[in-house]
Structure formats: structure tokens, C-alpha cells
Design an enzyme around this catalytic site. Structure first.
Site, PDB file in Angstrom:
ATOM      1  N   HIS A 203       0.793  -1.236   0.000  1.00 37.67           N
ATOM      2  CA  HIS A 203       0.000   0.000   0.000  1.00 37.67           C
ATOM      3  C   HIS A 203       0.822   1.281   0.000  1.00 37.67           C
ATOM      4  O   HIS A 203       0.283   2.372  -0.170  1.00 37.67           O
ATOM      5  CB  HIS A 203      -0.937   0.034   1.210  1.00 37.67           C
TER       6      HIS A 203
HETATM    7  C1  UD1 Z   1      -1.193   6.132   5.484  1.00 39.26           C
HETATM    8  C2  UD1 Z   1       0.204   6.525   5.953  1.00 39.26           C
HETATM    9  C3  UD1 Z   1       1.122   5.306   5.933  1.00 39.26           C
HETATM   10  C4  UD1 Z   1       0.501   4.124   6.656  1.00 39.26           C
HETATM   11  C5  UD1 Z   1      -0.878   3.854   6.064  1.00 39.26           C
HETATM   12  C6  UD1 Z   1      -1.578   2.681   6.720  1.00 39.26           C
HETATM   13  C7  UD1 Z   1       0.863   8.847   5.395  1.00 39.26           C
HETATM   14  C8  UD1 Z   1       1.703   9.695   4.519  1.00 39.26           C
HETATM   15  N1  UD1 Z   1       0.792   7.533   5.084  1.00 39.26           N
HETATM   16  O1  UD1 Z   1      -1.079   5.775   4.107  1.00 39.26           O
HETATM   17  O2  UD1 Z   1       2.348   5.646   6.541  1.00 39.26           O
HETATM   18  O3  UD1 Z   1       1.331   2.996   6.497  1.00 39.26           O
HETATM   19  O4  UD1 Z   1      -1.672   5.026   6.222  1.00 39.26           O
HETATM   20  O5  UD1 Z   1      -2.713   2.314   5.999  1.00 39.26           O
HETATM   21  O6  UD1 Z   1       0.285   9.334   6.343  1.00 39.26           O
HETATM   22  N2  UD1 Z   1      -8.440   5.971   1.476  1.00 39.26           N
HETATM   23  C9  UD1 Z   1      -9.704   5.393   1.508  1.00 39.26           C
HETATM   24  N3  UD1 Z   1     -10.266   5.182   2.726  1.00 39.26           N
HETATM   25  C10 UD1 Z   1      -9.676   5.515   3.880  1.00 39.26           C
HETATM   26  C11 UD1 Z   1      -8.395   6.125   3.834  1.00 39.26           C
HETATM   27  C12 UD1 Z   1      -7.802   6.329   2.623  1.00 39.26           C
HETATM   28  O7  UD1 Z   1     -10.293   5.075   0.494  1.00 39.26           O
HETATM   29  O8  UD1 Z   1     -10.244   5.281   4.947  1.00 39.26           O
HETATM   30  C13 UD1 Z   1      -7.802   6.197   0.167  1.00 39.26           C
HETATM   31  C14 UD1 Z   1      -7.929   7.642  -0.241  1.00 39.26           C
HETATM   32  O9  UD1 Z   1      -8.380   7.721  -1.543  1.00 39.26           O
HETATM   33  C15 UD1 Z   1      -6.519   8.192  -0.170  1.00 39.26           C
HETATM   34  C16 UD1 Z   1      -5.636   6.943  -0.245  1.00 39.26           C
HETATM   35  O10 UD1 Z   1      -6.444   5.856   0.241  1.00 39.26           O
HETATM   36  O11 UD1 Z   1      -6.233   9.089  -1.167  1.00 39.26           O
HETATM   37  C17 UD1 Z   1      -4.430   7.090   0.600  1.00 39.26           C
HETATM   38  O12 UD1 Z   1      -4.793   7.440   1.923  1.00 39.26           O
HETATM   39  P1  UD1 Z   1      -3.790   8.251   2.891  1.00 39.26           P
HETATM   40  O13 UD1 Z   1      -4.378   8.349   4.230  1.00 39.26           O
HETATM   41  O14 UD1 Z   1      -3.344   9.460   2.211  1.00 39.26           O
HETATM   42  O15 UD1 Z   1      -2.519   7.327   2.961  1.00 39.26           O
HETATM   43  P2  UD1 Z   1      -2.353   5.779   3.147  1.00 39.26           P
HETATM   44  O16 UD1 Z   1      -1.925   5.202   1.855  1.00 39.26           O
HETATM   45  O17 UD1 Z   1      -3.501   5.106   3.815  1.00 39.26           O
END
Ligand code: UD1
Length: 356
Positions: A203
Site C-alpha cells: 500500500h
Molecule cells: C497512510 C500513511 C502510511 C501508513 C498507512 C496505513 C501517510 C503519509 N501515510 O497511508 O504511513 O502505512 O496510512 O494504511 O500518512 N483511502 C480510503 N479510505 C480511507 C483512507 C484512505 O479510500 O479510509 C484512500 C484515499 O483515496 C486516499 C488513499 O487511500 O487518497 C491514501 O490514503 P492516505 O491516508 O493518504 O494514505 P495511506 O496510503 O492510507
């Protein structure tokens, strides 16, 4: 003592579950949830399973670019801090929620305690690395999970307030291992036999936002013979869709929704091997004595690679396939990550520090 704690994303919740247990009987806890993770499978399931007390404030920030997400989290956190005037703010790990909490507190002169301080990949293109380095620099108490983390901080000339407390994620495994054995039904639900499958999570932005790397990992999956259980993060799901990638044709790759902590621990404990780009899972595999292939170049947990429990394979198809075929010797006890009482030590250091 009044402590504001900031959580937002999945790995923060696991660490918080342990710190909160150690803190809440004796002190006032103000929990701020940034809302970075909002899907049930990435958020609510963790609160339920880990029995985390409901947040006092939910900022509901959700997704966005790094600056949008971090900026809005800072604005929301600042308001809460101005109102609550805590003695400490405590932040976990290296997510955008961690950085936002630290920056908001620093400007209000509220001392910061950083859980999992001193981690380094020495690659500033990784967003988590930026978050860690800045948060460490701003913190008054730095809770390092290992001696390596203490040494990393020394290299950055940070020595004041640094304590090797051990790792709260190790505390969490010791605490929840039995609970997972009792409560998780994932092995039966997926009809799995211990030792006869691989579990994988992919991820990190470095992998998902680089089509070549993601394709390379998916090609490896298609070439591995063992069943692969692949709980898929929404970011990865989106990336695969955008790239129109469907390398998961062989029915040996089972795509499932992200799973909660207890199910993940059960899968990890019973798997023959973990293939991941997650920082947290690399060491949880070590704690549970399951070998790990890490699809990154950077060695974030050198204790696990030194013990022979973890191999860095970057996103290299050939390496992943070759190492997935190997059988691995038994893994030793993880004695570099403390004694299972990291959270209690952190609370004591905050108490002492407030008296002086
Ligand atoms: C974040 C952390 C990462 C951690 C991971 C665990 C940062 C920079 N990264 O990454 O260190 O390992 O969490 O999962 O803070 N999204 C959903 N539903 C949600 C949350 C996110 O659909 O509940 C999608 C969104 O479209 C978003 C993408 O996932 O754009 C990424 O989410 P984001 O919170 O930015 O980072 P993670 O990849 O989850």
C-alpha cells in the site's frame, strides 16, 4: 497531567491502544482523530477490536494531497489545543496525522512526545521519512523503540529527551495474541491451513504510485505457486484499477477487503511467509516468527534483516519469486524491541518531565 493524543491512520490506532491503556486511569486523555482513515475496515474495526475509547474530537479531514491533508489537520488540531491547553501532545509514528499534530503543537509551545522516534530510511522521497524527521526534530521526548533508533537520533545530533522504551507494537502483540486466537475466525472463513499460504499487503505510495513497481510486484504474485491472501488497501485497489492491471488471474491470489488487527495477526502467525511494503508488518512478522520479504529498498527495521527474518527484495519480480520459494530457518525471539512494557515507561517519562 492532561495529554492530547493524535491519531488518524491505521498504524496509529494499534500504538494508541497500548499507550491509552497505560495513561487513562491516572491521567486525562484528550483523543484527537484527524479522520485521515475513515473507511470502516481501516478505522472503526480497529476502535472496536482494540477497545479504544471514542475520540473526543473528530476532525473528519479525510483524503487529499499531502499539503491539503496536513494543512487541514493542523488547522483543526490547533483549535483543539488552544481550547484544551494540554500539558503534552503525544503523536505516533510517521503518518501525515503525526506531522500535523507535531507542527500545530510546536507553534503553540506545547511539548511533544513522539512514539516510535528515530526511525530512518535515509530517503527523503518517502513521505513517511519527511514526517519522521520533522517530528523528531520538534519533539521534547523521543521514545525510541530500539537501540538502532537511538543511534539514528544521535547521528542527527538529537540526544536530549531520547529514551529507548521498547516498542509499543511489541506490547500490542503480547497483549492481543491470545485475544486473536480466541476471537478471530479468519482461518476458518478463508478455509486456510497453517503454514500453507502466503499473506501480502502492498500500500505504500512508493509502490502504488509507481506503475512499474506495482506491475512488477503483481507479476511476481502471478508467478508464485502458493495461495496468496491479499487484503487490499483502497489506495492499491484504485491504482490497480487506474492501470487496468489484472495480473491476479490465477485463482491462487485471493483478494479480500482490508482486515482488522486481530484477523491480520492470525493470518500473519499462520502464514508461511509475508510479502509486504508495510513498515509495521515487517516487525510484527518478526515478533510472530514468520519470515518476511519486504518490497522496498530501504531497511527500516535492521533488527529484522540482521536476524535473517526479513529480506529486502525491492519491487523486483525475480527476487520476490525466487525468495518466495525458499524455506527459512526458525526465527529467534525478538529481544531488541523491549520487554512488553514500553507504554508504561512512556507515561512515566512524561510524568517525570512535567515535575522538573
Ligand atoms: C497512510 C500513511 C502510511 C501508513 C498507512 C496505513 C501517510 C503519509 N501515510 O497511508 O504511513 O502505512 O496510512 O494504511 O500518512 N483511502 C480510503 N479510505 C480511507 C483512507 C484512505 O479510500 O479510509 C484512500 C484515499 O483515496 C486516499 C488513499 O487511500 O487518497 C491514501 O490514503 P492516505 O491516508 O493518504 O494514505 P495511506 O496510503 O492510507
Amino acid at each position: 497531567m492532561k495529554v492530547a493524543l493524535v491519531v488518524g491512520a491505521r498504524p496509529n490506532f494499534v500504538k494508541h491502544a497500548m499507550v491509552s491503556r497505560a495513561l487513562r486511569d491516572k491521567h486525562q486523555e484528550i483523543l484527537i482523530h484527524t479522520g485521515q482513515h475513515y473507511d470502516i475496515q481501516l478505522n472503526k474495526i480497529f476502535f472496536d477490536q482494540l477497545e479504544i475509547v471514542e475520540p473526543h474530537y473528530n476532525l473528519e479531514i479525510g483524503s487529499g494531497t499531502h499539503a491539503e491533508q496536513t494543512g487541514q489537520m493542523m488547522i483543526g488540531t490547533e483549535k483543539v489545543l488552544q481550547k484544551e491547553k494540554p500539558d503534552w501532545i503525544l503523536v505516533y509514528g510517521d503518518t501525515n496525522s503525526t506531522l500535523a499534530g507535531a507542527l500545530a503543537a510546536a507553534k503553540l509551545n506545547i511539548p511533544i512526545a513522539h512514539v516510535e522516534a528515530g526511525l530512518r530510511a535515509y530517503n527523503k522521497q518517502i513521505p513517511e521519512e519527511v514526517n519522521r524527521v520533522v517530528t523528531d526534530y520538534l519533539s521534547s521526548l523521543l521514545f525510541a523503540p530500539t537501540e538502532t533508533a537511538v543511534e539514528n537520533l544521535k547521528k542527527d545530533n538529537i540526544t536530549a529527551g531520547v529514551h529507548n522504551t521498547g516498542d509499543v507494537m511489541y506490547d500490542a502483540i503480547l497483549h492481543y495474541k491470545m485475544v486473536a486466537d480466541k476471537k478471530s475466525e479468519i482461518m476458518t472463513l478463508l478455509n486456510l491451513t497453517p503454514g500453507e499460504f502466503i499473506v501480502s499487503t502492498i500500500h505504500r505510495a512508493e509502490t502504488t504510485d509507481n506503475p512499474e513497481k506495482l506491475r512488477s510486484v503483481m507479476t511476481a504474485f502471478a508467478q508464485i505457486d502458493d495461495p496468496i491472501i491479499f487484503p487490499i488497501h483502497p489506495r492499491t485497489k484504485k491504482a490497480l484499477k487506474t492501470m487496468n492491471l489484472s495480473p491476479l488471474k490465477g485463482n491462487h491470489v485471493k483478494l479480500i477487503d482490508p482486515v482488522g488487527y486481530l484477523d491480520m495477526m492470525m493470518l500473519l502467525k499462520n502464514a508461511r511467509l509475508l510479502i509486504t511494503d508495510s513498515g509495521g508488518l515487517q516487525k510484527e512478522a518478526y515478533f510472530l516468527k514468520t519470515p518476511c520479504l519486504t518490497c522496498l529498498k530501504e531497511d527500516e527495521w535492521p533488527e529484522t534483516t540482521a536476524a535473517g527474518a526479513n529480506k529486502l527484495v525491492s519491487a523486483d519480480t525475480k527476487k520476490i519469486v525466487a525468495f518466495a520459494k525458499e524455506s527459512y530457518p526458525a526465527i529467534k525471539d525478538a529481544d531488541e524491541f523491549g520487554d512488553g512494557h514500553a507504554a508504561e515507561k512512556m507515561v512515566s517519562f512524561m510524568e517525570e518531565s512535567i515535575k522538573t
